[in-house]
Enzyme design. Structure first.
Site, mmCIF file in Angstrom:
data_model
loop_
_atom_site.group_PDB
_atom_site.id
_atom_site.type_symbol
_atom_site.label_atom_id
_atom_site.label_comp_id
_atom_site.label_asym_id
_atom_site.label_seq_id
_atom_site.Cartn_x
_atom_site.Cartn_y
_atom_site.Cartn_z
ATOM 1 N N GLY A 31 2.327 -0.872 7.260
ATOM 2 C CA GLY A 31 1.541 -0.441 6.106
ATOM 3 C C GLY A 31 0.401 0.512 6.424
ATOM 4 O O GLY A 31 -0.014 1.302 5.580
ATOM 5 N N GLU A 46 -6.648 -1.560 9.516
ATOM 6 C CA GLU A 46 -5.723 -2.301 8.646
ATOM 7 C C GLU A 46 -5.584 -1.594 7.311
ATOM 8 O O GLU A 46 -6.516 -0.944 6.841
ATOM 9 C CB GLU A 46 -6.266 -3.719 8.399
ATOM 10 C CG GLU A 46 -5.701 -4.766 9.336
ATOM 11 C CD GLU A 46 -4.284 -5.197 8.978
ATOM 12 O OE1 GLU A 46 -3.559 -4.444 8.284
ATOM 13 O OE2 GLU A 46 -3.891 -6.301 9.407
ATOM 14 N N ASP A 47 -4.417 -1.764 6.693
ATOM 15 C CA ASP A 47 -4.231 -1.234 5.349
ATOM 16 C C ASP A 47 -4.936 -2.127 4.328
ATOM 17 O O ASP A 47 -5.727 -1.669 3.526
ATOM 18 C CB ASP A 47 -2.731 -1.122 5.024
ATOM 19 C CG ASP A 47 -1.942 -2.369 5.416
ATOM 20 O OD1 ASP A 47 -2.534 -3.315 5.985
ATOM 21 O OD2 ASP A 47 -0.721 -2.412 5.162
ATOM 22 N N ASP A 58 -5.833 -9.541 3.148
ATOM 23 C CA ASP A 58 -5.582 -10.424 2.011
ATOM 24 C C ASP A 58 -6.168 -11.795 2.362
ATOM 25 O O ASP A 58 -7.371 -11.994 2.278
ATOM 26 C CB ASP A 58 -4.066 -10.449 1.823
ATOM 27 C CG ASP A 58 -3.628 -11.164 0.563
ATOM 28 O OD1 ASP A 58 -4.481 -11.611 -0.183
ATOM 29 O OD2 ASP A 58 -2.406 -11.278 0.337
ATOM 30 N N LYS A 63 -9.012 -7.442 -0.183
ATOM 31 C CA LYS A 63 -8.763 -8.362 -1.306
ATOM 32 C C LYS A 63 -9.606 -9.598 -1.076
ATOM 33 O O LYS A 63 -9.093 -10.661 -0.738
ATOM 34 C CB LYS A 63 -7.284 -8.759 -1.303
ATOM 35 C CG LYS A 63 -6.480 -8.148 -2.398
ATOM 36 C CD LYS A 63 -5.115 -8.813 -2.449
ATOM 37 C CE LYS A 63 -4.040 -7.778 -2.681
ATOM 38 N NZ LYS A 63 -2.709 -8.372 -2.640
ATOM 39 N N PHE A 111 -0.959 -7.280 -6.722
ATOM 40 C CA PHE A 111 -0.129 -6.708 -5.665
ATOM 41 C C PHE A 111 -0.172 -5.190 -5.750
ATOM 42 O O PHE A 111 0.092 -4.615 -6.802
ATOM 43 C CB PHE A 111 1.310 -7.230 -5.740
ATOM 44 C CG PHE A 111 2.021 -7.044 -4.441
ATOM 45 C CD1 PHE A 111 1.845 -7.960 -3.414
ATOM 46 C CD2 PHE A 111 2.821 -5.932 -4.218
ATOM 47 C CE1 PHE A 111 2.455 -7.777 -2.184
ATOM 48 C CE2 PHE A 111 3.438 -5.737 -2.991
ATOM 49 C CZ PHE A 111 3.255 -6.668 -1.975
ATOM 50 N N ARG A 115 6.247 3.044 -0.328
ATOM 51 C CA ARG A 115 5.286 3.426 0.706
ATOM 52 C C ARG A 115 4.884 4.886 0.599
ATOM 53 O O ARG A 115 3.789 5.269 0.981
ATOM 54 C CB ARG A 115 5.900 3.231 2.099
ATOM 55 C CG ARG A 115 6.055 1.801 2.543
ATOM 56 C CD ARG A 115 6.272 1.787 4.055
ATOM 57 N NE ARG A 115 6.869 0.544 4.527
ATOM 58 C CZ ARG A 115 6.180 -0.556 4.837
ATOM 59 N NH1 ARG A 115 4.878 -0.574 4.701
ATOM 60 N NH2 ARG A 115 6.802 -1.639 5.263
#
Ligand code: IMP
Ligand code: MG
Length: 478
Positions: A340, A393-394, A397, A425, A446, A459
């Protein structure tokens, strides 16, 4: 007194045998407190743990004490807790006159005369106490104290032992052991049965992320108003994160009830960290590695754009500027976790004004031949020892992936490890980790695009968007 010595020796033999058996840790400890009580001829025995702040003692396993007594909550008499934390043996000869005793009335109803508690140490550090309760006033002999201390050391060994081989069979099956197979000394306090299948599944998920857990280790006494009180026992405690987790995967009515209890707990025990994991969060967590009702779900398409292309680029340039200034003159290595992150990484590194190495890692979340663990499937190519690592990081969560990766990186002795994530998040966080650079705070939805996928789709979108509709079942199987 001399007649008693063989009985104490025999008891230690029994405990040692249990320790070396294939029983689950919880069963071993239950047996230990029972054997100790019988050997000393006391009516009760309890293994108590200190909480993370060393402010309270709570019962982990016990024998011979009434439910009413156990659920009175915890001990927070300053002196008793302090003495315990200092590794002292606490002797309460007469509970009716000792000023350190809490719950005089309850102790009286339980017909307790004397209490003795020896330190429980895990790897040399005080973690709690092993207590014996006698109905009448009684002085314990030096030999008896020695016996109790040895039993406490054995309990400490049980609580500490690390797994040699992951035994990821159901806890209830763990007792039936294949003798030819080397069996785990399970590291956690594993129950012989879970209250609900979702709890068992959650335990597996925690194992998978290599997060230590205890199942229902502590009950909280809640004052529910009008002179009434109730007990609340959260499902899990994660010692490494000092976090309690209550899972609500049942009926909506019960969820409301649980929310109320968690709120009360927040009010009455502000220092206790607890999180409620709702059905949907839980299902999403499972879906990530192919379990649960959402695993096969399909979506209709892309919905509202949350972060447009120009907005992303602007924010990435700002982050790169900050990073360039903070890492001036240092050997910076950017590490990304595939896949990601590749869009963000590519833009971020090109916007930096200082030299930087770039490397990637890949993880696998899937079970392989019954072995459940996050695994590094693509390792670093750069030697990061002594380097300043910035983990890119993308999206963060729950933070579980990040916790795993940070621990992994730290094992390579870098000079520092910090985190830069495009999206945070925060509302869904379970593991409290510090994120030094954050692009945007993301809602509890999401997201797809700019590298983020849903089942490998989307993507290539240049922006970040919500999915159009709620996840729906792919077919009618579920
Ligand atoms: P965590 O371990 O729960 O923090 O999950 C982090 C990983 O889950 C990210 O690196 C993503 O691969 C994936 N993920 C979490 N939320 C989303 C999302 O909204 N869209 C796409 N992937 C996500
Ligand atoms: Mg990722």
């Amino acid at each position: 007194m001399t007649r008693q010595a063989p009985r104490l020796n025999e008891a230690l033999g029994e405990i040692a045998e249990a320790l070396n058996s294939s029983l689950a840790s919880s069963e071993k400890l239950r047996l230990l407190v029972k054997v100790v009580a019988y050997a000393l001829g006391v009516h009760g025995c309890s293994l108590m743990l200190l909480d993370a702040q060393h402010k309270r003692l709570f019962h982990l396993v016990s024998h011979g004490l009434s439910q009413r007594y156990l659920t009175k909550g915890f001990i927070d008499s300053e002196q008793v807790v302090e003495e315990t934390a200092e590794g002292k043996t606490v002797v309460i000869l007469d509970i009716t006159t000792d000023p350190r005793v809490q719950f005089q009335e309850l102790n009286h109803q339980e017909h307790i005369g004397s209490i003795i508690g020896v330190p429980l140490k895990i790897r040399g550090d005080v973690a709690g106490t092993l207590r014996a309760y006698n109905r009448t006033i009684r002085e314990f002999t030096a030999r008896e104290q020695e016996f109790l201390t040895t039993a406490a050391n054995m309990a400490g060994l049980m609580l500490h032992s690390r797994p040699i081989v992951e035994d990821e069979r159901r806890p209830s099956e763990a007792a039936k052991v294949d003798k030819a197979h080397p069996v785990a000394l399970d590291s956690q306090f594993r129950p012989s049965a879970f209250g609900h299948p979702s709890e068992e599944e959650f335990a597996r998920l925690l194992d998978f992320y290599q997060i230590d857990w205890l199942y229902e280790p502590r009950s909280f006494l809640l004052d529910s108003g009008e002179g009434k009180s109730e007990m609340f026992t959260p499902d899990f405690y994660l010692p490494g994160l000092d976090l309690y987790i209550e899972i609500t995967t049942l009926k909506p009515g019960l969820t409301r009830e649980k929310r109320r209890r968690v709120r009360r707990l927040h009010e009455q025990y502000p220092e206790v960290n607890i999180k409620l994991l709702a059905r949907e969060d839980y299902d999403r967590l499972l879906a990530k590695y192919g379990h649960g009702p959402m695993a096969g779900a399909k979506t209709r398409g892309v919905g509202k754009v949350l972060f447009s292309t120009p907005r992303i680029h602007k924010r990435v340039r700002q982050l790169a500027k900050e990073i360039s200034s903070d890492y001036q003159g240092r050997h910076l290595v950017l590490v990304g976790v595939l896949r990601g992150v590749f869009c963000f990484m590519a833009d971020l590194m090109r916007a930096l004004t200082i030299p930087a190495d770039v490397d990637f890692m890949a993880l696998s979340y899937f079970q392989d031949k019954g072995e459940a663990a996050v695994r590094v499937t693509e390792d670093l190519h750069v030697n990061i020892q002594g380097c300043h690592v910035l983990l890119v990081e993308d999206i963060v969560d729950t933070g579980m992936t990040l916790t795993f990766v940070i621990n992994y990186l730290k094992a390579h002795n870098p000079a520092s490890v910090k985190v830069c994530t495009l999206l945070d998040k925060r509302v869904r966080r379970l593991a409290d980790i510090s994120l030094e650079y954050v692009g945007f705070e993301a809602p509890d939805e999401f997201l797809v695009g700019y590298g983020l996928d849903y089942e490998e789709e989307y993507r290539n979108l240049p922006f970040i968007a919500l999915m159009e509709a709620k996840l729906q079942e792919a077919d009618s199987r579920a």
